[in-house]
Motif scaffolding. Structure first.
Motif, PDB file in Angstrom:
ATOM      1  N   LYS A   1      12.442  32.709 -13.796  1.00 65.27           N
ATOM      2  CA  LYS A   1      12.921  32.908 -15.338  1.00 65.27           C
ATOM      3  C   LYS A   1      11.982  33.213 -16.446  1.00 65.27           C
ATOM      4  O   LYS A   1      10.550  32.904 -16.032  1.00 65.27           O
ATOM      5  CB  LYS A   1      13.708  31.647 -15.709  1.00 65.27           C
ATOM      6  N   THR A   2      12.360  33.869 -17.287  1.00 60.06           N
ATOM      7  CA  THR A   2      11.227  34.273 -18.394  1.00 60.06           C
ATOM      8  C   THR A   2      11.134  32.927 -19.237  1.00 60.06           C
ATOM      9  O   THR A   2      12.015  32.071 -19.296  1.00 60.06           O
ATOM     10  CB  THR A   2      11.947  35.381 -19.474  1.00 60.06           C
TER      11      THR A   2
ATOM     12  N   ALA B   1      11.707  32.512 -22.377  1.00 56.63           N
ATOM     13  CA  ALA B   1      12.910  32.833 -23.221  1.00 56.63           C
ATOM     14  C   ALA B   1      14.123  32.113 -22.467  1.00 56.63           C
ATOM     15  O   ALA B   1      15.021  31.506 -23.333  1.00 56.63           O
ATOM     16  CB  ALA B   1      13.285  34.178 -23.738  1.00 56.63           C
ATOM     17  N   GLN B   2      14.309  32.460 -21.453  1.00 59.70           N
ATOM     18  CA  GLN B   2      15.531  31.842 -20.548  1.00 59.70           C
ATOM     19  C   GLN B   2      15.331  30.330 -20.271  1.00 59.70           C
ATOM     20  O   GLN B   2      16.124  29.604 -20.554  1.00 59.70           O
ATOM     21  CB  GLN B   2      15.639  32.624 -19.057  1.00 59.70           C
ATOM     22  N   TYR B   3      14.189  30.000 -19.745  1.00 60.68           N
ATOM     23  CA  TYR B   3      13.674  28.754 -19.468  1.00 60.68           C
ATOM     24  C   TYR B   3      13.421  27.818 -20.697  1.00 60.68           C
ATOM     25  O   TYR B   3      13.675  26.418 -20.766  1.00 60.68           O
ATOM     26  CB  TYR B   3      12.569  28.760 -18.462  1.00 60.68           C
TER      27      TYR B   3
ATOM     28  N   PRO C   1       7.570  28.628 -17.452  1.00 65.94           N
ATOM     29  CA  PRO C   1       8.505  28.880 -16.388  1.00 65.94           C
ATOM     30  C   PRO C   1       7.771  27.967 -15.104  1.00 65.94           C
ATOM     31  O   PRO C   1       8.662  27.547 -14.376  1.00 65.94           O
ATOM     32  CB  PRO C   1       8.794  30.090 -16.091  1.00 65.94           C
TER      33      PRO C   1
ATOM     34  N   THR D   1      17.551  20.546 -18.105  1.00 63.98           N
ATOM     35  CA  THR D   1      17.655  21.332 -19.135  1.00 63.98           C
ATOM     36  C   THR D   1      18.997  21.124 -19.549  1.00 63.98           C
ATOM     37  O   THR D   1      19.950  21.295 -18.936  1.00 63.98           O
ATOM     38  CB  THR D   1      17.539  22.697 -18.596  1.00 63.98           C
TER      39      THR D   1
ATOM     40  N   GLY E   1      16.479  24.281 -24.368  1.00 63.99           N
ATOM     41  CA  GLY E   1      15.607  24.401 -23.166  1.00 63.99           C
ATOM     42  C   GLY E   1      15.087  23.395 -22.387  1.00 63.99           C
ATOM     43  O   GLY E   1      15.498  22.436 -22.422  1.00 63.99           O
TER      44      GLY E   1
END
Length: 230
Positions: A79-80, A82-84, A88, A95, A100
């Motif tokens: 994941k990026t 931002a996603q994580y 990462p 989560t 996050g």
């Protein structure tokens, strides 16, 4: 009975309810437990390998392989930030929904991912013998162009290995393991004195295996020629 009573009087074990009474906010319902995702990944991998060893049909093997990599694609390192919600490649425990990743540290996720990665690369140890069978490896992991691999050997000397297109490499106890696909399965063992020994099949005997695992310095490189399917 006396020991049981003593234990109970000291620890009040019958009152212990696990973590259910002391959840942190990120450990409740709706959280992703990353170490449990990794345990699922390992369980599916073990199911695939068991099916492979028992001669299960290609259809079933491919389905298990697809499920394995579907689970793997959801783990944090894919994941990026931002996603994580965090760096990462750090192992996080949980989560929670809408937040996050939380609680970094050496969680069980690390152990499972080390175990699964070794088997993805085809590395197995059975009864003290090294076996190489990258049946679970994805096609895109084989090199699509020649390259040079740098590593540090057991004498702390920097060395290089030239790699062909269609090969891959990793180190095992600082011994480079170069894998290539071939029509027949065999292993070429290169020793410290320059000798090369060819072993038929995917498995090394106990003596050679122990030289590598014990870092004796006798084995300098392994070339694995793998005759499995894609």
């Amino acid at each position: 009975q006396l020991i049981l009573e003593l234990f109970e009087s000291i620890f009040d074990h019958q009152s212990f309810t696990g973590r259910s009474g002391t959840f942190y906010k990120y450990e409740g319902l709706g959280s992703i437990y990353w170490h449990m995702v990794s345990k699922l990944l390992l369980a599916v991998q073990e199911s695939f390998l068991q099916a492979y060893k028992t001669g299960t049909s290609a259809i079933t093997l491919n389905a298990l392989k697809d499920q394995y990599y579907d689970i793997r694609s959801g783990i944090g390192f894919n994941k990026t930030p931002a996603q994580y919600g965090a760096f990462p490649t750090d192992p996080y425990s949980h989560t929670p929904a809408g937040q996050g990743a939380k609680q970094p540290g050496m969680t069980g996720q690390v152990k499972e991912e080390i175990l699964t990665r070794a088997k993805e690369l085809g590395l197995f140890i059975e009864a003290g013998q090294l076996e190489f069978d990258p049946v679970l490896l994805r096609e895109n992991e084989w090199l699509n162009e020649p390259t040079t691999f740098n590593y540090i050997d057991m004498l702390q000397v920097e060395k290089q290995v030239e790699l062909d297109k269609g090969s891959l490499i990793y180190t095992l106890c600082q011994v480079p393991v170069v894998c290539r696909r071939a029509d027949q399965a065999y292993i070429v063992v290169t020793y410290e004195d320059g000798r090369a020994e060819t072993v038929v099949g995917h498995r090394l005997d106990t003596e050679i295996s122990q030289h590598i695992l014990n870092r004796s310095g006798q084995v300098m490189q392994l070339n694995i020629y793998w005759a499995g399917s894609d």
